[in-house]
Design a protein around this motif. Structure first.
Motif, PDB file in Angstrom:
ATOM      1  N   THR A  13       8.670  18.718   5.074  1.00  0.00           N
ATOM      2  CA  THR A  13       7.710  17.640   4.906  1.00  0.00           C
ATOM      3  C   THR A  13       8.345  16.505   4.112  1.00  0.00           C
ATOM      4  N   ALA A  14       7.760  15.336   4.238  1.00  0.00           N
ATOM      5  CA  ALA A  14       8.161  14.165   3.458  1.00  0.00           C
ATOM      6  C   ALA A  14       6.942  13.257   3.378  1.00  0.00           C
ATOM      7  N   THR A  15       6.890  12.435   2.351  1.00  0.00           N
ATOM      8  CA  THR A  15       5.766  11.520   2.206  1.00  0.00           C
ATOM      9  C   THR A  15       6.244  10.083   2.305  1.00  0.00           C
ATOM     10  N   LEU A  16       5.615   9.356   3.222  1.00  0.00           N
ATOM     11  CA  LEU A  16       5.903   7.938   3.397  1.00  0.00           C
ATOM     12  C   LEU A  16       4.917   7.130   2.556  1.00  0.00           C
ATOM     13  N   SER A  17       5.342   5.967   2.122  1.00  0.00           N
ATOM     14  CA  SER A  17       4.419   5.099   1.402  1.00  0.00           C
ATOM     15  C   SER A  17       4.521   3.688   1.958  1.00  0.00           C
ATOM     16  N   ALA A  18       3.450   2.953   1.781  1.00  0.00           N
ATOM     17  CA  ALA A  18       3.406   1.573   2.247  1.00  0.00           C
ATOM     18  C   ALA A  18       2.741   0.726   1.175  1.00  0.00           C
ATOM     19  N   THR A  19       3.185  -0.508   1.069  1.00  0.00           N
ATOM     20  CA  THR A  19       2.639  -1.431   0.088  1.00  0.00           C
ATOM     21  C   THR A  19       1.970  -2.592   0.807  1.00  0.00           C
ATOM     22  N   VAL A  20       0.727  -2.866   0.414  1.00  0.00           N
ATOM     23  CA  VAL A  20       0.001  -3.992   0.986  1.00  0.00           C
ATOM     24  C   VAL A  20       0.226  -5.196   0.078  1.00  0.00           C
ATOM     25  N   THR A  21       0.611  -6.314   0.690  1.00  0.00           N
ATOM     26  CA  THR A  21       0.784  -7.544  -0.076  1.00  0.00           C
ATOM     27  C   THR A  21      -0.169  -8.602   0.455  1.00  0.00           C
ATOM     28  N   PRO A  22      -0.571  -9.571  -0.304  1.00  0.00           N
ATOM     29  CA  PRO A  22      -0.170  -9.801  -1.687  1.00  0.00           C
ATOM     30  C   PRO A  22      -0.790  -8.791  -2.639  1.00  0.00           C
ATOM     31  N   ASP A  23      -0.304  -8.781  -3.867  1.00  0.00           N
ATOM     32  CA  ASP A  23      -0.797  -7.831  -4.873  1.00  0.00           C
ATOM     33  C   ASP A  23      -2.296  -7.942  -5.108  1.00  0.00           C
ATOM     34  N   ASP A  24      -2.850  -9.133  -4.922  1.00  0.00           N
ATOM     35  CA  ASP A  24      -4.279  -9.330  -5.174  1.00  0.00           C
ATOM     36  C   ASP A  24      -5.132  -9.246  -3.902  1.00  0.00           C
ATOM     37  N   ALA A  25      -4.587  -8.621  -2.856  1.00  0.00           N
ATOM     38  CA  ALA A  25      -5.346  -8.455  -1.612  1.00  0.00           C
ATOM     39  C   ALA A  25      -6.639  -7.693  -1.901  1.00  0.00           C
ATOM     40  N   ALA A  26      -7.735  -8.167  -1.328  1.00  0.00           N
ATOM     41  CA  ALA A  26      -9.038  -7.553  -1.585  1.00  0.00           C
ATOM     42  C   ALA A  26      -9.149  -6.162  -0.973  1.00  0.00           C
ATOM     43  N   THR A  60       3.155   5.272  12.380  1.00  0.00           N
ATOM     44  CA  THR A  60       2.746   3.876  12.188  1.00  0.00           C
ATOM     45  C   THR A  60       1.728   3.808  11.060  1.00  0.00           C
ATOM     46  N   VAL A  61       1.894   2.835  10.186  1.00  0.00           N
ATOM     47  CA  VAL A  61       0.886   2.569   9.154  1.00  0.00           C
ATOM     48  C   VAL A  61       0.234   1.239   9.513  1.00  0.00           C
ATOM     49  N   THR A  62      -1.099   1.212   9.429  1.00  0.00           N
ATOM     50  CA  THR A  62      -1.861   0.028   9.806  1.00  0.00           C
ATOM     51  C   THR A  62      -2.794  -0.359   8.669  1.00  0.00           C
ATOM     52  N   THR A  63      -2.820  -1.648   8.343  1.00  0.00           N
ATOM     53  CA  THR A  63      -3.763  -2.115   7.329  1.00  0.00           C
ATOM     54  C   THR A  63      -5.138  -2.246   7.964  1.00  0.00           C
ATOM     55  N   GLU A  64      -6.161  -1.878   7.187  1.00  0.00           N
ATOM     56  CA  GLU A  64      -7.530  -2.008   7.685  1.00  0.00           C
ATOM     57  C   GLU A  64      -7.902  -3.480   7.848  1.00  0.00           C
ATOM     58  N   ASP A  65      -7.477  -4.287   6.898  1.00  0.00           N
ATOM     59  CA  ASP A  65      -7.769  -5.715   6.920  1.00  0.00           C
ATOM     60  C   ASP A  65      -6.604  -6.461   7.563  1.00  0.00           C
ATOM     61  N   GLY A  66      -6.798  -6.950   8.766  1.00  0.00           N
ATOM     62  CA  GLY A  66      -5.763  -7.731   9.437  1.00  0.00           C
ATOM     63  C   GLY A  66      -4.963  -6.959  10.468  1.00  0.00           C
ATOM     64  N   GLY A  67      -4.997  -5.630  10.423  1.00  0.00           N
ATOM     65  CA  GLY A  67      -4.311  -4.826  11.432  1.00  0.00           C
ATOM     66  C   GLY A  67      -2.806  -4.955  11.435  1.00  0.00           C
ATOM     67  N   LYS A  68      -2.204  -5.279  10.301  1.00  0.00           N
ATOM     68  CA  LYS A  68      -0.739  -5.364  10.211  1.00  0.00           C
ATOM     69  C   LYS A  68      -0.156  -3.960  10.294  1.00  0.00           C
ATOM     70  N   THR A  69       1.021  -3.823  10.927  1.00  0.00           N
ATOM     71  CA  THR A  69       1.614  -2.499  11.109  1.00  0.00           C
ATOM     72  C   THR A  69       3.071  -2.464  10.664  1.00  0.00           C
ATOM     73  N   ALA A  70       3.517  -1.247  10.377  1.00  0.00           N
ATOM     74  CA  ALA A  70       4.929  -0.961  10.134  1.00  0.00           C
ATOM     75  C   ALA A  70       5.193   0.426  10.701  1.00  0.00           C
ATOM     76  N   GLU A  71       6.436   0.681  11.101  1.00  0.00           N
ATOM     77  CA  GLU A  71       6.767   1.943  11.754  1.00  0.00           C
ATOM     78  C   GLU A  71       7.944   2.647  11.105  1.00  0.00           C
ATOM     79  N   CYS A  72       7.925   3.966  11.241  1.00  0.00           N
ATOM     80  CA  CYS A  72       9.032   4.810  10.825  1.00  0.00           C
ATOM     81  C   CYS A  72       9.287   5.801  11.958  1.00  0.00           C
ATOM     82  N   VAL A  73      10.529   5.835  12.454  1.00  0.00           N
ATOM     83  CA  VAL A  73      10.892   6.781  13.511  1.00  0.00           C
ATOM     84  C   VAL A  73      11.319   8.092  12.848  1.00  0.00           C
ATOM     85  N   VAL A  74      10.603   9.158  13.193  1.00  0.00           N
ATOM     86  CA  VAL A  74      10.863  10.481  12.623  1.00  0.00           C
ATOM     87  C   VAL A  74      11.607  11.320  13.652  1.00  0.00           C
ATOM     88  N   THR A  75      12.783  11.800  13.264  1.00  0.00           N
ATOM     89  CA  THR A  75      13.572  12.679  14.131  1.00  0.00           C
ATOM     90  C   THR A  75      13.537  14.082  13.546  1.00  0.00           C
TER      91      THR A  75
END
Length: 78
Positions: A13-26, A60-75
């Motif tokens: 197992t491994a844990t991925l993390s994602a950061t939502v910007t800007p820091d003051d995002a509601a 894939t990680v998706t933000t609830e507000d705005g639907g922005k995405t980022a991906e990580c390919v897991v092998t």
């Protein structure tokens, strides 16, 4: 997302993390999904990836507000 690629062996197992910007995002709510649950599963909120069988899956990680995405390919290997 903190990683764009991840290599795991079956059962690991491994844990991925994602950061939502800007820091003051509601709304900083995010959700993780996997392209292939037979290969690798992921917890929707915590981003914990579990390798199930050999192959490749895209997490894939998706933000609830705005639907922005980022991906990580897991092998996954035996």
């Amino acid at each position: 997302m903190d990683q764009t690629t991840l290599a795991l062996k079956v059962g690991e197992t491994a844990t991925l993390s994602a950061t939502v910007t800007p820091d003051d995002a509601a709304n900083k709510t995010i959700a993780f999904t996997t392209s292939d649950e037979a290969t690798a599963t992921v917890t929707p909120k915590a981003g914990k990836v579990t390798a199930i069988k050999a192959g490749t899956a895209t997490v894939t990680v998706t933000t609830e507000d705005g639907g922005k995405t980022a991906e990580c390919v897991v092998t996954v290997t035996e």
